[in-house]
Write a protein that holds these residues in place. Structure first.
Motif, mmCIF file in Angstrom:
data_model
loop_
_atom_site.group_PDB
_atom_site.id
_atom_site.type_symbol
_atom_site.label_atom_id
_atom_site.label_comp_id
_atom_site.label_asym_id
_atom_site.label_seq_id
_atom_site.Cartn_x
_atom_site.Cartn_y
_atom_site.Cartn_z
ATOM 1 N N THR A 439 0.861 -1.180 0.000
ATOM 2 C CA THR A 439 0.000 0.000 0.000
ATOM 3 C C THR A 439 0.893 1.224 0.000
ATOM 4 N N LEU A 440 0.322 2.394 -0.240
ATOM 5 C CA LEU A 440 1.097 3.631 -0.213
ATOM 6 C C LEU A 440 1.416 4.000 1.232
ATOM 7 N N PHE A 441 2.679 4.269 1.507
ATOM 8 C CA PHE A 441 3.085 4.651 2.854
ATOM 9 C C PHE A 441 3.505 6.114 2.897
ATOM 10 N N THR A 442 3.046 6.787 3.927
ATOM 11 C CA THR A 442 3.485 8.126 4.284
ATOM 12 C C THR A 442 3.916 8.058 5.748
ATOM 13 N N PRO A 443 4.581 9.082 6.289
ATOM 14 C CA PRO A 443 5.025 9.005 7.692
ATOM 15 C C PRO A 443 3.908 8.723 8.687
ATOM 16 N N THR A 444 2.715 9.311 8.512
ATOM 17 C CA THR A 444 1.634 9.036 9.466
ATOM 18 C C THR A 444 1.192 7.592 9.380
ATOM 19 N N ARG A 445 1.125 7.056 8.181
ATOM 20 C CA ARG A 445 0.731 5.651 8.004
ATOM 21 C C ARG A 445 1.819 4.718 8.547
ATOM 22 N N GLY A 446 3.078 5.045 8.257
ATOM 23 C CA GLY A 446 4.167 4.208 8.729
ATOM 24 C C GLY A 446 4.284 4.213 10.242
ATOM 25 N N PHE A 447 4.118 5.387 10.843
ATOM 26 C CA PHE A 447 4.156 5.493 12.303
ATOM 27 C C PHE A 447 3.068 4.640 12.936
ATOM 28 N N SER A 448 1.863 4.702 12.390
ATOM 29 C CA SER A 448 0.736 3.940 12.932
ATOM 30 C C SER A 448 0.972 2.442 12.803
ATOM 31 N N ALA A 449 1.489 2.001 11.651
ATOM 32 C CA ALA A 449 1.734 0.576 11.429
ATOM 33 C C ALA A 449 2.845 0.062 12.344
ATOM 34 N N GLU A 450 3.924 0.818 12.470
ATOM 35 C CA GLU A 450 5.041 0.379 13.307
ATOM 36 C C GLU A 450 4.647 0.296 14.776
ATOM 37 N N LEU A 451 3.950 1.332 15.257
ATOM 38 C CA LEU A 451 3.561 1.345 16.663
ATOM 39 C C LEU A 451 2.554 0.236 16.956
ATOM 40 N N GLY A 452 1.590 0.035 16.057
ATOM 41 C CA GLY A 452 0.598 -1.021 16.241
ATOM 42 C C GLY A 452 1.227 -2.399 16.256
ATOM 43 N N ALA A 453 2.171 -2.639 15.350
ATOM 44 C CA ALA A 453 2.852 -3.939 15.298
ATOM 45 C C ALA A 453 3.702 -4.161 16.539
ATOM 46 N N ALA A 454 4.415 -3.111 16.982
ATOM 47 C CA ALA A 454 5.270 -3.249 18.163
ATOM 48 C C ALA A 454 4.448 -3.544 19.413
ATOM 49 N N LEU A 455 3.323 -2.851 19.575
ATOM 50 C CA LEU A 455 2.470 -3.082 20.742
ATOM 51 C C LEU A 455 1.902 -4.494 20.737
ATOM 52 N N THR A 456 1.544 -4.981 19.568
ATOM 53 C CA THR A 456 0.998 -6.334 19.461
ATOM 54 C C THR A 456 2.039 -7.384 19.851
ATOM 55 N N VAL A 457 3.249 -7.239 19.316
ATOM 56 C CA VAL A 457 4.308 -8.208 19.616
ATOM 57 C C VAL A 457 4.631 -8.223 21.101
ATOM 58 N N LEU A 458 4.822 -7.043 21.693
ATOM 59 C CA LEU A 458 5.202 -6.975 23.094
ATOM 60 C C LEU A 458 4.099 -7.485 24.013
ATOM 61 N N THR A 459 2.840 -7.119 23.712
ATOM 62 C CA THR A 459 1.726 -7.558 24.550
ATOM 63 C C THR A 459 1.549 -9.072 24.483
ATOM 64 N N CYS A 460 1.513 -9.605 23.281
ATOM 65 C CA CYS A 460 1.273 -11.039 23.119
ATOM 66 C C CYS A 460 2.435 -11.870 23.651
ATOM 67 N N THR A 461 3.657 -11.357 23.503
ATOM 68 C CA THR A 461 4.810 -12.079 24.033
ATOM 69 C C THR A 461 4.724 -12.191 25.546
ATOM 70 N N LYS A 462 4.343 -11.101 26.208
ATOM 71 C CA LYS A 462 4.227 -11.115 27.663
ATOM 72 C C LYS A 462 3.097 -12.022 28.121
ATOM 73 N N LEU A 463 2.027 -12.120 27.315
ATOM 74 C CA LEU A 463 0.896 -12.973 27.660
ATOM 75 C C LEU A 463 1.124 -14.431 27.277
ATOM 76 N N GLY A 464 2.243 -14.707 26.626
ATOM 77 C CA GLY A 464 2.544 -16.081 26.237
ATOM 78 C C GLY A 464 1.882 -16.511 24.954
ATOM 79 N N LEU A 465 1.349 -15.559 24.180
ATOM 80 C CA LEU A 465 0.710 -15.894 22.904
ATOM 81 C C LEU A 465 1.748 -15.822 21.793
ATOM 82 N N PRO A 466 1.720 -16.773 20.871
ATOM 83 C CA PRO A 466 2.749 -16.822 19.832
ATOM 84 C C PRO A 466 2.462 -15.855 18.700
#
Length: 528
Positions: A439-466
């Protein structure tokens, strides 16, 4: 009966193969952290490689686990190797080999795959070859979780990223005076972004510290303090710098941010500085396949170079030839994709004020650095865990039945270095796919995608979800694209190929590792 320092050749071979696996991690997985920053124009490919070399290496060396799983995922019990430690050495060597070859092959095809799932699939293969299918944990605590993550990771990351981007879209981008609204709200973004990331990094528990034993209240207090510090920094330094640079069109450099209250008026500019971010919309939307940074065609023999403007031949010096080889991986155009289908995907995306987009580029780089640092500390274990296991067995001739093995600092540094080499020489392949090819990326879109992905990984890792960082950033990318309100704003064909490569990872890596183990373990021997 094995003795210490037996099978030195196997330890040496495993060391070499572990480098290949870490190389593949750098080439494939590190793009998860920086692909959107490069695609949006917040960083050039060269800048991303330089930044990532520091963040990935420091993450691996400073926060890389001081212990690692002997067998990743616990899908195969180490007790099976108690009497034959040399057999576990062989299993780890074959598993690393199968994982490395699959990840590097997938990278060459532009397929973003999970390096964690690759090493797990390889272990499954050698486990079946050694002890049969019943030796593998096929239930929820084993293979079942991995299959679930194919769907869980992208959906969760997509939902979180879509929420973040929608707040930005309706709170700033679609406002009548979006520049003023951005200047007002950016300090709040600084606060929440840094506070959330600090909370998760502390809550996760840094190895060698007492962070994991701290109360949630203490961690929240520390995170809020860090967030407040960065919010104040944005109010008194970053936003005034932005206002003078974007609204006042003053000649300011990036380092003026830290001394902006003491910087006198600069000569005004009639237009924005020609940064990648400022001209990003026009460059990407054109669908041009021209390489703006390197508009030259080089003959295959590397002797004569023809410029698009000046067609007279130019002799390339030996120094330039060496630089062309060394910098081959960072002199790639990963933003401007000439496919007519990709152009139609970009045309379906909404374009907003480039000044506002430029304001978010700094936030996006911060998020990318944090994600890369966390990635270096987490995923380096995919390569150094098996290597540490082989090293420990080689030294002691024993298997640690706790399924935990110490990781020496030299192995962490070795893995971090290999990750950096992989990114710098081959990372552009995946950056193309996870960037503007979906998809087309701009800084606002990239910031949202990176932050959303990082929060998902960290949360699920702590909860023991793969979950997988690759799967998360892919889902976040698709979700942000869908926020345009059009299905055509997402390249569904590329997403289908990505999903197909996820499914292939376990069986292909497992088959390769299993066959290699069978060849080595069951081949005829003249020794009897």
């Amino acid at each position: 009966m094995m003795n210490p320092f037996d099978y030195t050749w196997m330890f040496g071979l495993t060391t070499a193969v572990a480098f290949m696996d870490a190389y593949g991690i750098g080439a494939n997985d590190v793009a998860n952290s920086f692909a959107t920053s490069v695609a949006s124009g917040s960083l050039s490919l060269g800048q991303a490689c330089i930044v990532a070399c520091f963040t990935e290496f420091l993450g691996a060396f400073l926060l890389g686990a001081n212990t690692a799983d002997t067998i990743k995922g616990g899908i195969l019990s180490v007790s099976r190797f108690a009497e034959t430690p040399e057999l576990l050495m062989l299993c780890m060597t074959c598993a690393l080999t199968g994982s490395a070859f699959w990840v590097i092959f997938a990278t060459s095809r532009g397929w973003p795959v999970s390096t964690t799932h690759s090493i797990v699939g390889a272990v499954i293969g050698v486990g079946i070859a050694a002890f049969g299918g019943n030796s593998i944990n096929w239930g929820w605590k084993g293979v079942g979780q991995i299959i679930c993550s194919w769907f869980l990771s992208p959906i969760l990351a997509g939902i979180i990223s879509a929420i973040i981007y929608s707040i930005t879209k309706y709170g700033i981008l679609r406002r009548k005076d979006s520049v003023k609204w951005a200047l007002r709200i950016i300090p709040a973004y600084f606060f929440f972004t840094t506070a959330i990331e600090a909370f998760y990094l502390i809550y996760k528990g840094a190895p060698g510290t007492k962070a994991s034993k701290m109360s949630v209240g203490a961690i929240v207090g520390i995170a809020f303090g860090i967030g407040a510090f960065f919010a104040l920094f944005a109010i008194f330094f970053f936003c005034p710098w932005l206002k003078r640079r974007v609204v006042g069109r003053e000649e300011l450099k990036w380092y003026h941010i830290f001394v902006i209250p003491f910087v006198g008026p600069r000569l005004s500019k009639t237009t924005m500085p020609e940064t990648d971010v400022a001209i990003h919309s026009e460059t990407i939307s054109s669908g041009s396949s021209d390489n703006k940074e390197f508009p030259t065609d080089t003959k295959e023999d590397g002797v004569v170079q023809t410029n698009e403007i000046d067609e007279s031949p130019k002799v390339i010096s030996i120094k330039d030839k060496i630089l062309n080889v060394l910098l081959h991986g960072v002199r790639k155009d990963v933003r401007n994709l000439g496919s007519s289908h990709v152009k139609s995907v970009h045309d379906a995306a909404e374009i907003y004020d480039s000044d506002v987009e430029y304001m978010f580029s700094f936030l996006q780089v911060i998020t990318a650095c944090m994600a890369s640092f966390a990635h270096g500390s987490n995923d380096v274990s995919n390569a150094v865990g098996p290597l540490s296991s082989v090293y420990q067995i080689w030294k002691t001739a024993e298997v640690d039945l706790t399924n935990k093995v110490p990781v020496p600092l030299w192995i962490l540094a070795y893995g971090g270095f290999a990750i950096d080499v992989g990114l710098a020489t081959y990372g552009y392949k995946i950056m193309r796919v996870l960037g503007n090819n979906i998809t087309l990326f701009t800084p606002t879109r990239g910031f949202s995608a990176e932050l959303g992905a990082a929060l998902t990984v960290l949360t699920c890792t702590k909860l023991g979800l793969p979950v997988s960082t690759t799967h998360c950033i892919t889902g976040a990318t698709a979700a942000v694209g869908l926020c345009n309100g059009k299905m055509s704003a997402v390249n569904w064909k590329m997403l289908a190929w990505c999903f197909f490569s996820w499914i292939l990872t376990l069986p292909v890596a497992g088959l390769g590792a299993g066959l290699l183990f069978s060849f080595a373990a069951y081949a005829p021997s003249i020794l009897g």
